[in-house]
Design an enzyme around this catalytic site. Structure first.
Site, PDB file in Angstrom:
ATOM      1  N   HIS A  18      -0.108  -1.887  -0.780  1.00 51.16           N
ATOM      2  CA  HIS A  18      -1.456  -0.917  -1.548  1.00 51.16           C
ATOM      3  C   HIS A  18      -1.017  -2.424  -2.197  1.00 51.16           C
ATOM      4  O   HIS A  18      -0.411  -2.935  -2.971  1.00 51.16           O
ATOM      5  CB  HIS A  18      -0.547  -0.271  -2.605  1.00 51.16           C
ATOM      6  CG  HIS A  18      -0.193   1.301  -1.931  1.00 51.16           C
ATOM      7  ND1 HIS A  18      -1.332   2.127  -2.071  1.00 51.16           N
ATOM      8  CD2 HIS A  18       0.483   2.108  -1.119  1.00 51.16           C
ATOM      9  CE1 HIS A  18      -1.271   3.550  -1.668  1.00 51.16           C
ATOM     10  NE2 HIS A  18      -0.209   2.662  -0.074  1.00 51.16           N
ATOM     11  N   HIS A 196      -3.689   9.556   2.246  1.00 51.52           N
ATOM     12  CA  HIS A 196      -1.652   9.504   2.623  1.00 51.52           C
ATOM     13  C   HIS A 196      -1.014  10.943   2.723  1.00 51.52           C
ATOM     14  O   HIS A 196      -2.048  12.338   1.928  1.00 51.52           O
ATOM     15  CB  HIS A 196      -0.976   9.539   0.590  1.00 51.52           C
ATOM     16  CG  HIS A 196      -1.057   7.863   0.626  1.00 51.52           C
ATOM     17  ND1 HIS A 196      -2.240   6.619   0.904  1.00 51.52           N
ATOM     18  CD2 HIS A 196       0.622   7.275   0.412  1.00 51.52           C
ATOM     19  CE1 HIS A 196      -1.714   5.752   0.348  1.00 51.52           C
ATOM     20  NE2 HIS A 196      -0.521   5.363   0.744  1.00 51.52           N
ATOM     21  N   GLU A 199       3.950  12.559   3.921  1.00 46.45           N
ATOM     22  CA  GLU A 199       4.633  11.071   3.033  1.00 46.45           C
ATOM     23  C   GLU A 199       6.157  12.216   1.958  1.00 46.45           C
ATOM     24  O   GLU A 199       7.422  12.458   3.040  1.00 46.45           O
ATOM     25  CB  GLU A 199       4.310  10.542   2.211  1.00 46.45           C
ATOM     26  CG  GLU A 199       5.680   9.685   1.271  1.00 46.45           C
ATOM     27  CD  GLU A 199       5.211   8.622   0.421  1.00 46.45           C
ATOM     28  OE1 GLU A 199       3.809   9.092  -0.307  1.00 46.45           O
ATOM     29  OE2 GLU A 199       5.679   7.220   0.482  1.00 46.45           O
ATOM     30  N   ASP A 277       4.154  -1.117   2.943  1.00 41.88           N
ATOM     31  CA  ASP A 277       3.279   0.042   1.807  1.00 41.88           C
ATOM     32  C   ASP A 277       2.741  -1.061   0.290  1.00 41.88           C
ATOM     33  O   ASP A 277       2.115  -1.283  -0.203  1.00 41.88           O
ATOM     34  CB  ASP A 277       4.262   1.594   1.755  1.00 41.88           C
ATOM     35  CG  ASP A 277       3.904   2.422   0.819  1.00 41.88           C
ATOM     36  OD1 ASP A 277       2.484   2.394   0.691  1.00 41.88           O
ATOM     37  OD2 ASP A 277       4.815   3.340   0.562  1.00 41.88           O
TER      38      ASP A 277
HETATM   39  N1  HPA Z   1       3.010   7.153  -1.552  1.00 42.96           N
HETATM   40  C1  HPA Z   1       1.864   7.526  -2.652  1.00 42.96           C
HETATM   41  N2  HPA Z   1       1.419   6.763  -3.872  1.00 42.96           N
HETATM   42  C2  HPA Z   1       1.430   5.436  -3.251  1.00 42.96           C
HETATM   43  C3  HPA Z   1       2.442   5.065  -2.584  1.00 42.96           C
HETATM   44  C4  HPA Z   1       2.704   6.114  -1.410  1.00 42.96           C
HETATM   45  O1  HPA Z   1       4.322   5.337  -0.520  1.00 42.96           O
HETATM   46  N3  HPA Z   1       2.504   3.401  -3.165  1.00 42.96           N
HETATM   47  C5  HPA Z   1       1.476   3.268  -4.322  1.00 42.96           C
HETATM   48  N4  HPA Z   1       0.925   4.401  -4.514  1.00 42.96           N
HETATM   49 ZN    ZN Z   2       0.640   4.545   0.122  1.00 42.53          ZN
END
Ligand code: HPA
Ligand code: ZN
Length: 333
Positions: A18, A196, A199, A277
């Site tokens: 990001h 995503h 996670e 990330d």
């Molecule tokens: N997960 C979800 N949103 C995010 C992340 C992440 O690891 N990093 C920046 N925005």
């Molecule tokens: Zn991310």
């Protein structure tokens, strides 16, 4: 070559970063000062002390606050350029960067300001550093479907500069299904799609990303291992997972790097890749992530080469380019 030398020598592609998460405190202070914006920290040390997260949300709160100092096109340029310099140090030769337009447009910054600053840095990275890149626009999943549709609309004049759309921010409670229609529209418009999933959220969210959003890659996806049927599907489809080891450690997705499942996923035949990330917040860029898993999981040179190859294979570059990088990786000892 030992493992550390190989990590440095390998050409690598980064597929999960990001750009707002590469914001180093030093640059944040500099930009805050020139834009006359107050930040709630007195020193770089104080900022770093605040980076003590216990889950995704505790990180996101600080991450969005940091992005508030970005106002002008030059600010976005400087942010991205600083990241490209890190890429050069780590021999990352290609990167596909996420950006979060809503974090900026919701503060009254024009979409054009954001994308033009980032794009100019991408062009300079190609001409001055030989690093290729793509931009991926993420929707913030804690915001509404309607807001995502508006963002997609704003992106259409810049379609040529955005390869894919993605989905990030607070995962639990905001499943991929919430964005099924906006992703369908994005695909119709010719964008590739990633999301995503898995996670902090359950394996069920990974199924939804595959079946409802029809993603080309899953970002994170480490919780897929909890579901054997899902694992079979990922392996059969060669679906890439963009895994972020230091992020998982910092956000307590794993308690200890020795317990990270990236090596197991690789050995089971899942198409995993290594990524940073939000490197400024999580303690390291690409090679720091490789080093951390190599130390904790004792990865072999063949496994390191496979991870680097996977990164190009899972990227959105042309097939001939993928083959070129695979060949170059094969020549390393
Ligand atoms: N997960 C979800 N949103 C995010 C992340 C992440 O690891 N990093 C920046 N925005
Ligand atoms: Zn991310």
């Amino acid at each position: 070559m030992n493992q550390l030398e190989l990590i440095q020598a390998l050409p690598k592609a980064e597929l999960h970063v990001h750009i707002e998460g590469t914001f180093e405190p030093e640059l944040m202070f500099e930009i805050a000062q020139r834009n006359h914006i107050d930040i709630p920290y007195k020193s770089v040390e104080e900022v770093k002390q605040a980076y003590n997260f216990h889950n995704l949300q505790s990180f996101l709160d600080i991450y969005y606050a940091g992005a508030n100092v970005l106002i002008h096109e030059q600010d976005f340029y400087d942010l991205a350029w600083a990241y490209f310099e890190k890429c050069a140090e780590d021999h990352v030769v290609h990167t596909e960067m996420f950006f979060d337009p809503q974090t900026h447009t919701d503060r009254g910054i024009a979409f054009a300001t954001v994308i033009q600053g980032l794009k100019r840095a991408c062009d300079d990275a190609q001409s001055k550093l030989g690093i290729s890149s793509h931009l991926i626009m993420c929707f913030l999943r804690h915001l509404s479907e309607e807001a995502a549709f508006q963002t997609l609309e704003q992106a259409l004049p810049f379609k040529e500069q955005i390869i894919a759309v993605g989905l990030d921010s607070s995962e639990v409670g905001h499943p991929p299904s919430k964005f099924e229609r906006v992703f369908a529209k994005a695909r119709e418009e010719g964008f590739l799609v990633v999301a995503h999933a898995g996670e902090e959220g359950p394996a069920e969210y990974v199924w939804e990303a595959l079946d409802l959003l029809r993603v080309n890659r899953i970002d994170h996806g480490v919780r897929s291992e909890e579901d054997p049927m899902l694992m079979q599907r990922l392996i059969a489809e060669k679906m890439p997972l963009t895994v972020c080891p230091l992020s998982n450690l910092k956000l307590c997705v794993v308690d200890d790097m020795a317990q990270h499942n990236i090596r197991r996923l690789l050995q089971k035949g899942v198409h995993v890749t290594v990524n940073s990330d939000d490197p400024s917040y999580f303690g390291g860029y690409m090679n720091d992530n490789f080093i951390a898993i190599t130390k904790a999981l004792n990865l072999s040179n063949d496994e390191l080469k496979q991870l680097a190859k996977n990164s190009f294979e899972a990227s959105f570059i042309p097939a001939a380019e993928k083959q070129k990088w695979a060949k170059e990786i094969d020549t390393l000892a």
